[in-house]
Design a protein around this motif. Structure first.
Motif, PDB file in Angstrom:
ATOM      1  N   LEU A  44      -4.082   2.721   4.468  1.00 36.08           N
ATOM      2  CA  LEU A  44      -3.617   2.459   5.825  1.00 36.08           C
ATOM      3  C   LEU A  44      -4.847   2.326   6.712  1.00 36.08           C
ATOM      4  N   ARG A  45      -4.988   1.172   7.358  1.00 31.10           N
ATOM      5  CA  ARG A  45      -6.148   0.914   8.213  1.00 31.10           C
ATOM      6  C   ARG A  45      -5.702   0.855   9.674  1.00 31.10           C
ATOM      7  N   ALA A  46      -6.368   1.607  10.523  1.00 26.83           N
ATOM      8  CA  ALA A  46      -6.051   1.627  11.947  1.00 26.83           C
ATOM      9  C   ALA A  46      -6.687   0.430  12.651  1.00 26.83           C
ATOM     10  N   PHE A  94      -1.081  -0.246  12.376  1.00 26.41           N
ATOM     11  CA  PHE A  94      -1.497   0.255  11.067  1.00 26.41           C
ATOM     12  C   PHE A  94      -1.284  -0.830  10.022  1.00 26.41           C
ATOM     13  N   LEU A  95      -2.367  -1.293   9.443  1.00 25.96           N
ATOM     14  CA  LEU A  95      -2.328  -2.317   8.406  1.00 25.96           C
ATOM     15  C   LEU A  95      -2.196  -1.638   7.045  1.00 25.96           C
ATOM     16  N   LEU A  96      -1.165  -1.992   6.305  1.00 27.28           N
ATOM     17  CA  LEU A  96      -0.935  -1.417   4.978  1.00 27.28           C
ATOM     18  C   LEU A  96      -1.536  -2.341   3.931  1.00 27.28           C
ATOM     19  N   LEU A  97      -2.435  -1.803   3.126  1.00 32.16           N
ATOM     20  CA  LEU A  97      -3.138  -2.593   2.124  1.00 32.16           C
ATOM     21  C   LEU A  97      -2.837  -2.080   0.722  1.00 32.16           C
ATOM     22  N   ASP A  98      -2.626  -3.010  -0.174  1.00 31.46           N
ATOM     23  CA  ASP A  98      -2.513  -2.722  -1.605  1.00 31.46           C
ATOM     24  C   ASP A  98      -3.732  -3.365  -2.247  1.00 31.46           C
ATOM     25  N   GLY A  99      -4.724  -2.546  -2.547  1.00 30.65           N
ATOM     26  CA  GLY A  99      -6.030  -3.100  -2.913  1.00 30.65           C
ATOM     27  C   GLY A  99      -6.623  -3.763  -1.688  1.00 30.65           C
ATOM     28  N   ASP A 100      -6.975  -5.040  -1.816  1.00 30.38           N
ATOM     29  CA  ASP A 100      -7.503  -5.776  -0.669  1.00 30.38           C
ATOM     30  C   ASP A 100      -6.450  -6.689  -0.039  1.00 30.38           C
ATOM     31  N   ARG A 101      -5.234  -6.584  -0.503  1.00 32.76           N
ATOM     32  CA  ARG A 101      -4.183  -7.472  -0.004  1.00 32.76           C
ATOM     33  C   ARG A 101      -3.462  -6.836   1.171  1.00 32.76           C
TER      34      ARG A 101
END
Length: 458
Positions: free
Chosen positions: A108-110, A123-130
């Motif tokens: 989770l990236r703010a 909040f950006l949800l990432l699965d790996g770099d996706r």
């Protein structure tokens, strides 16, 4: 773990027009985003999936509901994730732009996206770099952006300019990125009407008129022009959320009160809220009671029309759920709930209590004389009875003296109109009648055509 569509569970509050989200992060752990204090649906979802809430994220200091994050910390030991710039005074992990949280495979990236509030994060949800999706809270919402006037009219334009930059930042995400907003249709935080509660970055680039604005000034004009009124309680809840709502150690209850207790409460400055349907209220109610039918929008009108500082007693009808009254009140910070009238209106009558009635009329029965429309400005502008006096329900208590004597009070169906009539009766108006229906029915019955704000017919 890989992220699949069924790993995200939306939890929609139709009354407030908001969505919370529960993310299955794997290993029996979950992330909750923008959960309200009414956690019943979230708890049910965790039980179904066998999940423990390990993280509770808030995108901003909410104005329309009390956050459930503190309660989730108490119940599950969840780590509360929120903007460091919000200066919350309870234990939490303060995040700044670019900070990341490891969810055990997912990240989770703010993203700092001020505008709706100063400290707003997406909040950006990432699965790996996706980039799987972004929780946009009160920033980018379906076909709009959330309002920027909650911190005072003097800051509305400044925050609208911040909102412009935030939406441009979000629009730079990959087109296939899913957008999970908090505010949706029905929210007074400026969501337009519609049924869609999620979208994608690509879809918003095609359909969102604010994103299509050619420049910042045009964006600001469009956004500010879309701002309607909002409930009075919005002014209180941001600070309540900064301090953190009190933890509930047991489900709140609504005790039964004998008629004499209700009389004493009224005599001591308390208020009675009658949550029965409009027709039942019209047929007989406690004098001075405020009619707010128990429905999805109950919390909105409770918080708009009554203070949170006086004890409240409720009149509940057959088949209505007193538990629902409690949770709707608690999620917006109304906790001085004295109880409900034991036995309802039959018990009140049996105890010799005074009773009032209100005329509830069909369009054909309604008199020709003054028509008071209490709908929101946008509803009125879209089509109203010629010659109608317009006073929004939220403003009516302060302007009751402006209501004409013997008015037919109307909204879209009759529920808000009955609330309005109860306010007018409390202010001393007599001879008020409530339209069981809306302007189209009234106009048809009286040989009229509706007018629009642009002067055209509808």
């Amino acid at each position: 773990m890989g992220f699949a569509d069924d790993h995200l569970i939306p939890l929609v509050d139709e009354g407030l027009g908001n969505s919370a989200y529960l993310v299955d992060a794997g290993g029996g752990r979950a992330l909750a985003v923008d959960a309200s204090r009414d956690l019943r649906a979230l708890y049910a979802a965790t039980r179904r999936r066998g999940l423990t809430v390990a993280w509770a994220a808030d995108t901003h200091l909410h104005a329309d509901f009390l956050s459930g994050a503190v309660q989730l910390g108490h119940e599950f030991g969840a780590t509360v994730l929120a903007s460091a710039a919000g200066h919350r005074v309870f234990p939490h992990r303060g995040l700044a732009d670019g900070d990341e949280v490891d969810l055990g495979g997912l990240r989770l990236r703010a993203l700092a996206t001020p505008g709706h509030t100063d400290e707003h994060l997406s909040f950006l949800l990432l699965d790996g770099d996706r980039e799987m999706g972004v929780f946009t809270g009160g920033s980018l919402i379906v076909n709009s952006a959330a309002r920027t006037d909650l911190l005072g009219t003097e800051r509305t334009e400044e925050l609208a300019r911040a909102q412009y930059r935030s939406l441009r930042r979000l629009a730079a995400l990959p087109q296939e990125t899913t957008v999970w907003p908090t505010h949706g249709a029905g929210s007074f935080c400026s969501a337009p009407p519609g049924t869609e509660r999620t979208t994608t970055i690509g879809a918003q680039k095609q359909t969102n008129a604010l994103l299509a604005a050619p420049d910042e000034d045009t964006f600001v004009r469009r956004l500010v022009a879309s701002l309607g009124s909002c409930p009075a309680y919005f002014a209180r809840l941001s600070e309540r959320n900064r301090c953190g709502p009190a933890v509930l150690t047991r489900p709140p209850a609504l005790p039964a009160l004998e008629a004499e207790r209700v009389r004493a409460l009224l005599a001591d400055g308390g208020q009675v809220v009658d949550v029965r349907p409009a027709a039942a209220f019209a047929a007989g109610h406690i004098p001075g009671a405020l009619s707010i039918r128990l429905r999805e929008q109950f919390a909105t009108w409770l918080g708009w029309l009554l203070p949170d500082t006086v004890p409240l007693a409720f009149v509940v009808g057959d088949g209505q759920n007193a538990e629902e009254v409690v949770w709707q009140a608690y999620k917006i910070g109304y906790e001085r709930l004295a109880g409900h009238l034991a036995g309802g209106m039959p018990a009140w009558r049996a105890a010799g209590g005074a009773e009032a009635t209100t005329a509830f009329v069909t369009a054909g029965q309604a008199p020709d004389g003054p028509y008071l429309d209490v709908r929101q400005e946008a509803e009125y502008a879209a089509g109203h009875v010629p010659g109608a006096l317009h006073l929004e329900l939220g403003d009516l208590a302060e302007h009751a003296a402006d209501a004409p004597a013997g008015a037919v009070v109307a909204c879209g169906h009759g529920e808000r109109a009955m609330t309005a009539a109860s306010l007018l009766e409390r202010a001393g108006h007599t001879g008020v009648s409530v339209l069981d229906g809306g302007p189209a029915e009234y106009a048809a019955a009286h040989g009229m055509r509706l007018e629009a704000a642009d002067g055209g017919d509808r």
